[in-house]
Design an enzyme around this catalytic site. Structure first.
Site, short mmCIF file in Angstrom:
data_model
loop_
_atom_site.label_atom_id
_atom_site.label_comp_id
_atom_site.label_asym_id
_atom_site.label_seq_id
_atom_site.Cartn_x
_atom_site.Cartn_y
_atom_site.Cartn_z
N ASP A 492 39.96 40.82 89.32
CA ASP A 492 40.09 41.44 88.01
C ASP A 492 39.12 42.63 88.05
OD1 ASP A 492 40.69 41.80 85.33
OD2 ASP A 492 39.01 40.58 84.68
N LYS A 493 39.28 43.64 87.17
CA LYS A 493 38.38 44.79 87.24
C LYS A 493 37.19 44.65 86.29
CE LYS A 493 39.21 48.84 85.30
NZ LYS A 493 37.98 49.22 84.58
N THR A 494 37.48 44.71 84.98
CA THR A 494 36.38 44.73 84.01
C THR A 494 35.61 43.42 84.03
OG1 THR A 494 37.83 46.12 82.70
CG2 THR A 494 35.82 45.33 81.63
N PHE A 623 43.22 42.37 68.50
CA PHE A 623 43.68 42.99 69.75
C PHE A 623 44.64 42.05 70.48
CE2 PHE A 623 43.37 43.58 74.34
CZ PHE A 623 43.77 44.91 74.43
N ASP A 745 43.65 47.34 82.61
CA ASP A 745 43.22 48.69 82.27
C ASP A 745 44.24 49.74 82.70
OD1 ASP A 745 41.63 50.69 81.32
OD2 ASP A 745 39.82 50.05 82.39
N ALA A 879 38.79 34.80 81.25
CA ALA A 879 39.37 34.91 79.91
C ALA A 879 40.89 35.03 79.97
CB ALA A 879 38.78 36.11 79.19
N ASP A 881 42.59 35.41 82.79
CA ASP A 881 43.03 35.14 84.16
C ASP A 881 43.31 33.66 84.41
OD1 ASP A 881 42.39 37.88 84.78
OD2 ASP A 881 40.30 37.28 84.85
#
Length: 1213
Positions: A492-494, A623, A745, A879, A881
């Site tokens: 994952d990135k963030t 969101f 993202d 979260a 994932d």
């Protein structure tokens, strides 16, 4: 007949199962009873271990409708069998959501089931209507009910089964259920409880003892007792008792922990709505789908899955997701497009309160209660399914374990040969029948080592302990071995590759359709009271918990950058002022022009200026990762009209805005930022119609509000790469482990981060695959384009230069690595999987960046990669994932929590440095498993050879010789050889995944042959010695004193009939003892996956001690030890000869193993002409195919259509 009658339950789901029906058969049962008596109960055990045989052996096949017993088989690769008993219950109706009134009048001639039927008629009708008999069975904590219409069993999950729309939840289900209807539904759904029954110790003991392994041990112990091998039998019993006790303690502890985990919310008092006005207290266990519960203001732990219909809740979902940031849940939309959709737990997560999650606070308005409709209860809830997957896990499919069983079967085959050999030899030598039976069965217990499972588990337990030391917790220890095989890791990135917290780099507002210059500080005076900053301050889901601002880190960063203040009213204030806003944001006091505090006039002016800037948040649309946006409806104090503020992904926000408000340079500006790796968020606002009241806003759908917006500008956030990221990715690449980025993202931001952290190197091209679904008679298409700067891409010389560079590079790289990567968005991924299925695997082979991926798409991607034979690891923050973390072969969650239930591994270090650690430990554990398995196999074969040779002279090893070999040598060595820590570097190649590989089998076979040759040599040589004779207590081969003789005679005369003491026995005992130690050292491999054995001091100490001890008693006999081990005295020359035999044996074994390690694979390839054999794994096949494909990768600025899959040159993009 059987295949025709098969039905499938849970079709298309993960636990899809085939079902057959059976009826008890008397004559079969009698036959089984007779067989059980004659087999001493072994037949019953066999039927217990094999449910398929158990059912077929005692029942006859019938239709499911009439079945008493069901046979179930999973349709996955494991094909597990289960049996289930069919029960019958009486109920007034067939299905839980039937209306009882309608049911009662179903037989009226006109077929009219009106709601206004009198009670008399129902009663009157009830006299003639019999209760319905419903057949059901329970499997893995889930009940399945018979349905006559579909002629199959079905599962009732909850309110979703009725395909009820969101609007009808509000209209038809918001007033709750009557007591009668609740009791009726409870017949089907049972008590609302995730019942984890902690089994009694007795039940667990019986289940554990009936394990085939312990039955085999029991058989061995009975056999050894019959042979008077009491000491060894006692030792095995002692070991088994400890093993069973440890196992029972662990299993019971897991049950207790699981029970405690669900007990917190299983029985609580709840307020339930009965009709439109009545509210009564009830136990949570009484809840059924359709009940309406009231969520108290101070929060609660949810006892079920429920969907909010009034009010807002702030929930901590860390139990489910591992994400400790509180989430805001809003009420289900009652109007608009979304309200007409059928209720779906996956799509409507943001309105759903999940079982086991903690509601921290509720938001409600005067007189209104926060209410939720129960959707699922018990094991059907999200948490229930999680607990069910823990209670009934799928078997771990790993080649090592399958091969281990095959290897054991080979050993059983070898034992069979020995069994026949012993019987034939004994009959030829006219041995008594009792001795023949005991000795032939004994050979089986020698060949299949009873300590094998315990020794195999030791390596995994040690690895788990080492992982815990570096902050990695594991809830599925069997997967540690799988980690050693990983060849691809998705990140994952963030929060995983980059820092979790974003820093505000700057803001760029837009006015009159053009961008203003970027500003670094959003809190500066010229901006602080603008609509742009008001949107930043109001559009979020932050809340105050115990006085501290809490919520999404991005929201926190944006809000704190404005310098505004957030205030939440108390409960009393909410009640006093009816329409008061629940949350207010306002600019800081110093932003209002300074006034003289002593002047009352100016003081009042200040207050009015302040209040005019105060903004009350009327409604939030939280969101959504699928919509990629959030919005709020606000009212500025003193204004009649309300405003809507929106923030989200720039592309999404721009599409919802009036086109003239979006600057023409929007795309270029956005690309400029995203190329530099910035995270960009767009803001928009809209003034709502004046006629909209507070109550109307509460029922409006977000689609009506999030449209015709005015574009406000961009917020540019800096997402810094974590220090460790680049180093770890380089280490993984050097270890030939492919890395992928899967993020929610923006695409260009993701590509920029991929380049910065080294996932995509400087000279490598990135080709974006942009897919569009079919539209207006145009087929689905994929547009391929490079990510190079568009201004430069159009220059021919630049393109040629890039191609030339690639050409040069291609000559230098390996066949599998070419200088391009694909980048795919979630939207494109969905189109490609649906319309271009033949391209999915090709793309997966070279795609490195997956952007804007929804949580379920991440799981899909993991499945695609697994389908081309990758062993996939997934590393995320837990979260969004969860699905991917669970689905991957090895999921590791970076979470603060000690063990997240979302993934098999949880790291307390919040960066990806845990990934190489886990792979290193996995590789070490895998090699340890191979070492132990090879050693245990050799141990049993060496002992088998010794015993077989001794049987030829009607001798055997003595009780204490067995004891010394099995406990002093084998157990100590097997448990200490597993202690080698992992090697400090990750090397290019992976350890083998299979025990049945040529090199490994070659190693085992050469060692077996070596041991056989040297044992036979020693056995034959001793018989050729001049002093050799048939040993008797009077024998004096080494001139022992008469006192020694008499001592020896006294001790051994009772054992003479066993013929243990003889020269052959002594010789083979010495030789075999050294052979065990030699193969232990040879098989205990160090580099490149484990630290060298000399660093494993317990193992080295054990080996040196045992070598010294055996050497000493061989060269300098101690009468007491000789007497204890039943060894006879042999001349000193023969002892020296034995030392030479042992040294030569060890040297030959060592050289053969070394030769096998170096040249084994190439020799076997040459021998079996397999040098040019195509690779076994699918991704290698694909790589070879694509290497020669002229049209791959597709050229930039070309389009591939779904209709003919031909590439057409389009206008350069």
């Amino acid at each position: 007949m059987q295949t025709r009658e098969v039905k499938i339950i849970n079709q298309g789901l993960e636990d899809e199962t085939e079902v057959w029906g059976y009826l008890p058969c008397l004559w079969k049962r009698i036959l089984v009873g007779v067989g059980a008596v004659f087999s001493g109960g072994l037949l019953l055990l066999l039927l217990y271990w094999l449910p398929e045989w158990g059912v077929k052996g005692t029942c006859t096949h019938t239709s499911l409708r009439n079945a008493h017993t069901l046979l179930l088989r999973t349709t996955d690769e494991f094909k597990q069998w289960f049996r289930a008993k069919v029960h019958v219950m009486s109920a007034p109706g067939n299905k839980p959501f039937d209306s009882l009134d309608l049911q009662s009048t179903a037989q009226l001639p006109n077929g009219d089931g009106e709601h206004g039927i009198s009670a008399e008629r129902v009663e009157h009708h009830g006299k003639f209507r019999q209760p319905v008999q419903i057949h059901y069975f329970t499997h893995h904590s889930t009940k399945y009910y018979w349905n006559d219409v579909i002629q199959n069993f079905e599962l009732f999950k909850g309110l979703e089964d009725v395909k009820v729309s969101c609007a009808s939840i509000h209209s038809d289900h918001s007033s709750g259920l009557s007591q009668t209807l609740q009791d009726y539904r409870r017949l089907f759904f049972g008590e609302n409880e995730i019942a984890v029954r902690v089994p009694s110790l007795f039940k667990l003991l019986i289940k554990e003892v009936l394990n085939p392994f312990y039955i085999f041990q029991l058989f061995s112990v009975i056999l050894w007792s019959a042979e008077d091998y009491y000491y060894y039998a006692t030792a095995i019993v002692f070991m088994s008792v400890i093993s069973i006790a440890t196992s029972l303690y662990t299993i019971r502890n897991q049950y207790v922990m699981l029970h405690d985990m669900v007990a917190a919310h299983s029985v609580v008092r709840v307020s339930v709505r009965r009709g439109s006005k009545d509210i009564e207290q009830a136990m949570s266990t009484d809840l059924v789908p359709g009940d309406v519960i009231i969520i108290p203001a101070n929060g609660m732990i949810m006892p079920c899955d429920a969907v909010l219909i009034h009010g807002t809740c702030i929930v901590n979902e860390s139990m489910l997701t591992g994400e400790s940031v509180p989430v805001t849940k809003t009420s289900l939309p009652s109007s608009g497009e979304e309200a007409s959709m059928s209720l779906n737990m996956e799509e409507h997560k943001r309105y759903t309160l999940f079982c086991g999650t903690h509601v921290i606070q509720t938001r409600f308005y005067a007189g209104d209660l926060v209410e939720a409709v129960v959707v699922r209860t018990g094991f059907s809830t999200e948490k229930g399914q999680l607990v069910r997957s823990i209670l009934h896990p799928k078997p771990t499919d790993f080649k090592l374990y399958r091969d281990a069983y095959l290897f054991l079967l080979c050993l059983v085959g070898v034992a069979g040969i020995g069994f026949i050999y012993t019987i034939v030899l004994s009959i030829m030598n006219k041995v008594p029948a009792k001795t023949i039976i005991i000795e032939s069965l004994d050979i089986i217990t020698i060949t299949v080592p009873p300590a094998l499972p315990a020794a195999m588990t030791a390596g995994i337990v040690y690895a788990q302990r080492r992982l815990k030391r570096v902050g990695i917790f594991c809830i599925s220890p069997q997967r540690i071995n799988m980690c050693g095989q990983l060849n691809l890791v998705c990140f994952d990135k963030t929060g995983t590759l980059t820092e979790d917290g974003l820093d505000l780099w700057g803001v760029q507002s837009a006015e009159g359709g053009r961008f203003s210059p970027p500003e670094a500080d959003a809190a500066k005076e010229s901006l602080v009271n603008t609509v742009f900053v008001a949107c930043m301050a109001a559009c979020h889901s932050l809340t105050k918990i115990e006085g501290e601002l809490s919520g999404d880190p991005l929201d926190l960063k944006m809000f704190s950058a404005t310098g505004w203040i957030l205030e939440e009213p108390t409960e009393e204030e909410t009640t006093l002022h009816n329409p008061i806003m629940p949350t207010v944001v306002r600019p800081p006091k110093h932003s209002v022009p300074e006034a003289n505090q002593n002047n009352p006039l100016t003081h009042n002016m200040e207050l009015s200026a302040l209040s005019s800037c105060e903004i009350g948040i009327v409604r939030q649309f939280p969101f959504s990762s699928t919509l990629q946006r959030m919005s709020v409806v606000v009212r500025r104090l003193g204004e009649k009209r309300m405003n809507a503020y929106l923030k989200g992904a720039p592309e999404v926000v721009a599409s919802l805005c009036k086109q003239h408000t979006v600057p023409q340079s929007f795309t270029e500006t956005l690309e400029t930022y995203t190329r530099q790796g910035f995270r960009v968020i767009a803001l928009a606002h809209r003034q709502l119609e004046s006629k909209l009241s507070w109550h109307k806003v509460q029922s409006l759908s977000r689609d009506l509000i999030e449209t015709n917006m005015e574009f406000l500008g961009l917020v540019i956030m800096q997402n810094k790469i974590k220090e460790e990221t680049a180093g770890v990715l380089l280490e993984l690449r050097q270890a030939n482990i492919r890395t992928l980025m899967v993020t929610g993202d923006n695409m260009l931001t993701a590509i920029s981060v991929a380049r910065d952290c080294g996932m995509v190197r400087a000279h490598e091209r990135v080709i974006i695959a942009d897919a569009a679904p079919p539209k207006d008679f145009h087929p689905a298409s994929i547009t391929w384009h490079d990510t190079d700067n568009p201004a430069q891409t159009n220059k021919d010389n630049q393109t040629v230069e890039i191609n030339l560079e690639d050409g040069v590079y291609d000559k230098r790289v390996t066949q599998q690595e070419q200088s391009y990567h694909f980048a795919v968005t979630g939207r494109a991924f969905a189109v490609i999987t649906e319309h271009f299925p033949q391209l999915v695997q090709k793309l997966a082979l070279k795609a490195t960046v997956f952007a804007r991926m929804a949580p379920d798409q991440k799981t899909q991607l993991v499945e695609v990669l697994q389908s081309i034979d990758y062993t996939v690891g997934m590393c995320g923050d837990g979260a969004n994932d969860c699905g991917a973390l669970k689905r991957a072969h090895c999921g590791i969650s970076l979470s603060e929590l000690e063990a997240s239930v979302a993934s098999p591994f949880t790291s307390t270090t919040s960066n990806i440095s845990c990934v190489p650690n886990l792979i290193r430990e996995g590789r070490a554990a895998l090699i340890t498993s191979f070492c132990v398995f090879k050693f245990m196999a050799l141990y049993s074969i060496i002992q088998y050879l010794s015993v077989t040779l001794l049987y030829s002279i009607l001798s055997n090893l003595g009780d204490f010789q067995f004891l010394f070999i099995d406990i002093a040598i084998i157990l100590i060595i097997a448990f200490t050889m597993s202690l080698n820590p992992a090697w400090k570097e990750l090397v290019w190649h992976r350890p083998p995944s299979s025990l049945i590989s040529g090199r490994l089998l070659c190693s085992v076979l050469t060692q077996i042959l070596t041991c056989l040759v040297f044992q036979v040599l020693a056995f034959l040589l001793v018989r050729q010695q001049s002093w050799y004779e048939t040993w008797t207590p009077q024998s004096d081969a080494c001139n022992v004193s008469s006192s020694g003789l008499s001592h020896s005679r006294n001790v051994t005369s009772p054992h003479d009939h066993k013929n243990i003491k003889n020269y052959e026995n002594t010789t083979l005992f010495y030789v075999s003892s050294f052979q065990y130690l030699a193969v232990a050292i040879i098989f205990s491999k160090g580099k490149p996956f484990r630290q060298p054995s000399y660093k494993n001091w317990p193992f080295m100490l054990s080996c040196v001690s045992l070598y010294t001890f055996v050497l000493l008693i061989m060269l300098y006999p101690v009468p007491a030890i000789d007497s204890f081990l039943e060894i006879v005295c042999v001349p000193h020359d023969w002892r020296v000869t034995l030392v030479i035999i042992v040294i030569v044996n060890a040297a030959v074994s060592f050289m053969l193993e070394e030769a096998n390690d170096r040249w084994g694979s190439s020799f076997l390839s040459w021998l079996f002409c397999r040098r040019n054999k195509p690779p076994r794994v699918l991704y290698m096949h694909l790589a070879l195919e694509l290497q020669d494909a002229a049209d791959w990768p597709p050229r930039p600025s070309t389009v591939t259509y779904a209709s003919d899959l031909q590439s057409h040159i389009s206008v350069p993009l």
